[in-house]
Design a protein around this motif. Structure first.
Motif, PDB file in Angstrom:
ATOM      1  N   LEU A   1       0.829  -1.200   0.000  1.00 16.98           N
ATOM      2  CA  LEU A   1       0.000   0.000   0.000  1.00 16.98           C
ATOM      3  C   LEU A   1       0.867   1.255   0.000  1.00 16.98           C
ATOM      4  O   LEU A   1       0.621   2.196  -0.767  1.00 16.98           O
ATOM      5  CB  LEU A   1      -0.927  -0.003   1.215  1.00 16.98           C
ATOM      6  CG  LEU A   1      -1.794   1.244   1.383  1.00 16.98           C
ATOM      7  CD1 LEU A   1      -2.782   1.381   0.237  1.00 16.98           C
ATOM      8  CD2 LEU A   1      -2.538   1.211   2.718  1.00 16.98           C
ATOM      9  N   ARG A   2       1.855   1.291   0.841  1.00 14.99           N
ATOM     10  CA  ARG A   2       2.702   2.479   0.922  1.00 14.99           C
ATOM     11  C   ARG A   2       3.477   2.688  -0.374  1.00 14.99           C
ATOM     12  O   ARG A   2       3.685   3.832  -0.807  1.00 14.99           O
ATOM     13  CB  ARG A   2       3.622   2.360   2.128  1.00 14.99           C
ATOM     14  CG  ARG A   2       2.854   2.528   3.437  1.00 14.99           C
ATOM     15  CD  ARG A   2       3.631   2.165   4.678  1.00 14.99           C
ATOM     16  NE  ARG A   2       2.836   2.464   5.884  1.00 14.99           N
ATOM     17  CZ  ARG A   2       3.124   2.018   7.080  1.00 14.99           C
ATOM     18  NH1 ARG A   2       4.169   1.221   7.276  1.00 14.99           N
ATOM     19  NH2 ARG A   2       2.360   2.337   8.114  1.00 14.99           N
TER      20      ARG A   2
ATOM     21  N   LEU B   1       1.098   4.222  -2.897  1.00 14.39           N
ATOM     22  CA  LEU B   1       0.728   5.600  -2.610  1.00 14.39           C
ATOM     23  C   LEU B   1       1.898   6.568  -2.739  1.00 14.39           C
ATOM     24  O   LEU B   1       1.679   7.789  -2.763  1.00 14.39           O
ATOM     25  CB  LEU B   1       0.160   5.698  -1.187  1.00 14.39           C
ATOM     26  CG  LEU B   1      -1.225   5.093  -0.974  1.00 14.39           C
ATOM     27  CD1 LEU B   1      -1.570   5.054   0.506  1.00 14.39           C
ATOM     28  CD2 LEU B   1      -2.278   5.900  -1.745  1.00 14.39           C
TER      29      LEU B   1
ATOM     30  N   PRO C   1      -4.151  11.285   0.034  1.00 16.14           N
ATOM     31  CA  PRO C   1      -5.248  10.358  -0.250  1.00 16.14           C
ATOM     32  C   PRO C   1      -6.595  10.850   0.293  1.00 16.14           C
ATOM     33  O   PRO C   1      -6.661  11.559   1.311  1.00 16.14           O
ATOM     34  CB  PRO C   1      -4.838   9.071   0.486  1.00 16.14           C
ATOM     35  CG  PRO C   1      -3.396   9.260   0.848  1.00 16.14           C
ATOM     36  CD  PRO C   1      -3.211  10.737   1.013  1.00 16.14           C
TER      37      PRO C   1
ATOM     38  N   PHE D   1      -9.876   8.704   1.616  1.00 12.58           N
ATOM     39  CA  PHE D   1      -9.973   7.327   2.088  1.00 12.58           C
ATOM     40  C   PHE D   1     -11.383   7.019   2.571  1.00 12.58           C
ATOM     41  O   PHE D   1     -11.985   7.803   3.306  1.00 12.58           O
ATOM     42  CB  PHE D   1      -8.971   7.118   3.231  1.00 12.58           C
ATOM     43  CG  PHE D   1      -9.008   5.764   3.871  1.00 12.58           C
ATOM     44  CD1 PHE D   1      -9.052   4.614   3.124  1.00 12.58           C
ATOM     45  CD2 PHE D   1      -8.951   5.650   5.266  1.00 12.58           C
ATOM     46  CE1 PHE D   1      -9.070   3.355   3.725  1.00 12.58           C
ATOM     47  CE2 PHE D   1      -8.962   4.417   5.874  1.00 12.58           C
ATOM     48  CZ  PHE D   1      -9.027   3.268   5.102  1.00 12.58           C
TER      49      PHE D   1
ATOM     50  N   VAL E   1      -8.605   5.907  -2.097  1.00 13.63           N
ATOM     51  CA  VAL E   1      -8.351   4.592  -1.513  1.00 13.63           C
ATOM     52  C   VAL E   1      -9.596   4.136  -0.763  1.00 13.63           C
ATOM     53  O   VAL E   1     -10.211   4.916  -0.028  1.00 13.63           O
ATOM     54  CB  VAL E   1      -7.167   4.633  -0.519  1.00 13.63           C
ATOM     55  CG1 VAL E   1      -6.876   3.240   0.035  1.00 13.63           C
ATOM     56  CG2 VAL E   1      -5.930   5.228  -1.173  1.00 13.63           C
ATOM     57  N   SER E   2      -9.964   2.880  -0.934  1.00 17.75           N
ATOM     58  CA  SER E   2     -10.988   2.271  -0.098  1.00 17.75           C
ATOM     59  C   SER E   2     -10.444   0.966   0.449  1.00 17.75           C
ATOM     60  O   SER E   2      -9.709   0.258  -0.238  1.00 17.75           O
ATOM     61  CB  SER E   2     -12.270   2.013  -0.894  1.00 17.75           C
ATOM     62  OG  SER E   2     -13.301   1.540  -0.049  1.00 17.75           O
ATOM     63  N   SER E   3     -10.774   0.682   1.691  1.00 14.79           N
ATOM     64  CA  SER E   3     -10.336  -0.577   2.289  1.00 14.79           C
ATOM     65  C   SER E   3     -11.519  -1.520   2.442  1.00 14.79           C
ATOM     66  O   SER E   3     -12.658  -1.088   2.628  1.00 14.79           O
ATOM     67  CB  SER E   3      -9.674  -0.346   3.646  1.00 14.79           C
ATOM     68  OG  SER E   3     -10.584   0.228   4.561  1.00 14.79           O
TER      69      SER E   3
ATOM     70  N   PHE F   1      -7.431  -1.426  -0.673  1.00 13.56           N
ATOM     71  CA  PHE F   1      -6.574  -2.056   0.329  1.00 13.56           C
ATOM     72  C   PHE F   1      -7.385  -3.138   1.010  1.00 13.56           C
ATOM     73  O   PHE F   1      -8.348  -2.848   1.722  1.00 13.56           O
ATOM     74  CB  PHE F   1      -6.082  -1.022   1.328  1.00 13.56           C
ATOM     75  CG  PHE F   1      -5.195  -1.569   2.412  1.00 13.56           C
ATOM     76  CD1 PHE F   1      -4.179  -2.468   2.121  1.00 13.56           C
ATOM     77  CD2 PHE F   1      -5.364  -1.171   3.736  1.00 13.56           C
ATOM     78  CE1 PHE F   1      -3.352  -2.973   3.118  1.00 13.56           C
ATOM     79  CE2 PHE F   1      -4.541  -1.659   4.739  1.00 13.56           C
ATOM     80  CZ  PHE F   1      -3.533  -2.566   4.431  1.00 13.56           C
TER      81      PHE F   1
ATOM     82  N   LEU G   1      -5.506   1.708  10.135  1.00 12.14           N
ATOM     83  CA  LEU G   1      -5.740   2.022   8.725  1.00 12.14           C
ATOM     84  C   LEU G   1      -5.261   3.427   8.383  1.00 12.14           C
ATOM     85  O   LEU G   1      -4.676   3.643   7.312  1.00 12.14           O
ATOM     86  CB  LEU G   1      -7.222   1.864   8.396  1.00 12.14           C
ATOM     87  CG  LEU G   1      -7.766   0.435   8.391  1.00 12.14           C
ATOM     88  CD1 LEU G   1      -9.286   0.436   8.298  1.00 12.14           C
ATOM     89  CD2 LEU G   1      -7.159  -0.377   7.247  1.00 12.14           C
TER      90      LEU G   1
ATOM     91  N   VAL H   1      -2.649   4.293   5.440  1.00  4.45           N
ATOM     92  CA  VAL H   1      -3.045   5.061   4.259  1.00  4.45           C
ATOM     93  C   VAL H   1      -2.348   6.421   4.197  1.00  4.45           C
ATOM     94  O   VAL H   1      -1.958   6.884   3.122  1.00  4.45           O
ATOM     95  CB  VAL H   1      -4.577   5.236   4.237  1.00  4.45           C
ATOM     96  CG1 VAL H   1      -5.008   6.202   3.133  1.00  4.45           C
ATOM     97  CG2 VAL H   1      -5.259   3.882   4.048  1.00  4.45           C
TER      98      VAL H   1
END
Length: 282
Positions: free
Chosen positions: A10-11, A14, A20, A22, A48-50, A87, A132, A136
């Motif tokens: 993820l990092r 990004l 972001p 989120f 970004v969505s988890s 994510f 999270l 993020v």
């Protein structure tokens, strides 16, 4: 749309992409989630969505194992809504060792209402959200996160956590999305039988009636109105936990007359085996 599983992935995804926006979810996405994603789209440089079903916020008797997981449909909806990165950590990715360090929210805000009936719930929520956020926003140093008003107390708890820890995250609230009959959209609505689904709107109707009664110039004492609302919903076959009117800013009971636009009616009740929540600002 890129799908990543681990924090290093993820990092890396990004890195160099700005701030972001989120939207955290537990999956089983419906139009309410997608409205939050669309709301978040212009609020950052990368969206970004988890998707993560967080064991820490489920009590032992609750539906962690049976919580609906609809991965393919979720990804299709997120891609159509303009999500850049999903994510989706496995439990071992987010909790590689037992999570013995946890966020304990203010009991005055978190041990009432939902926290009273679901002890430890907000500790689990705050702990996963903090983790999270760390994942993020680590590379950018901050950004925006969007949470729905449908989980009203959760929104308040997260806002307070961000404030007290001075996190560089702007919390934006998204309005509750509703079906045509007024039922608040929820992943748990899928548990309802057709007959229960037809009756489920009674919760929002009860909150509307409670708010209207509490707003009347000659209103009866609030405790009496709340008790009446509970009894009427129970007579319709529900098992209510609470129907109550609170101050929006701290979720405490109002002391004396309140100005319009400062209150919220909140309710939680079980219909058959399904527990639903809803709220109405007024």
């Amino acid at each position: 749309m890129q799908i990543v599983r681990t924090l290093p992935e993820l990092r890396a995804a990004l890195a160099g992409r700005g701030r972001p926006a989120f939207v955290p979810t537990m999956g089983n996405l419906h139009d309410g989630h997608i409205a939050l994603v669309r709301q978040a789209r212009p609020l950052g440089d990368v969206l970004v969505s988890s998707i993560f079903v967080n064991r820490l916020q489920f009590l032992p008797h609750e539906d962690f194992d049976s919580y609906p997981r609809t991965w393919d449909a979720d990804c299709a909806k997120l891609e159509a809504a303009g999500c850049d990165i999903v994510f989706a950590p496995r439990e071992g990715d987010l909790y590689p060792e037992p999570q013995t360090f946890k966020i304990q929210p203010d009991p005055a805000l978190a041990d009432i209402l939902e926290g009273h009936f679901r002890p430890g719930f907000f500790t689990g929520v705050c702990t996963v959200v903090m983790k999270l956020f760390s994942a993020v926003f680590f590379a950018s140093g901050g950004g925006t996160a969007v949470f729905g008003k449908k989980d009203y107390q959760q929104l308040m708890v997260i806002r307070r956590m961000v404030q007290q820890f001075a996190l560089p995250v702007d919390i934006v609230a998204g309005n509750t999305e509703r079906a045509a009959d007024g039922l608040a959209l929820s992943s748990r609505n899928g548990y309802l039988s057709p007959e229960q689904r037809a009756a489920a709107v009674q919760l929002s109707q009860a909150l509307h009636a409670l708010a209207q009664a509490a707003s009347a110039p000659d209103a009866a004492p609030l405790a009496a109105l709340e008790q009446q609302a509970m009894e009427q919903l129970a007579q319709q076959g529900w098992a209510p936990n609470y129907l109550t009117v609170r101050q929006r800013d701290d979720l405490q009971a109002p002391q004396g007359p309140a100005a319009p636009g400062t209150l919220v009616a909140l309710g939680a009740a079980r219909l058959g085996g399904t527990r639903l929540i809803d709220n109405l600002e007024f």
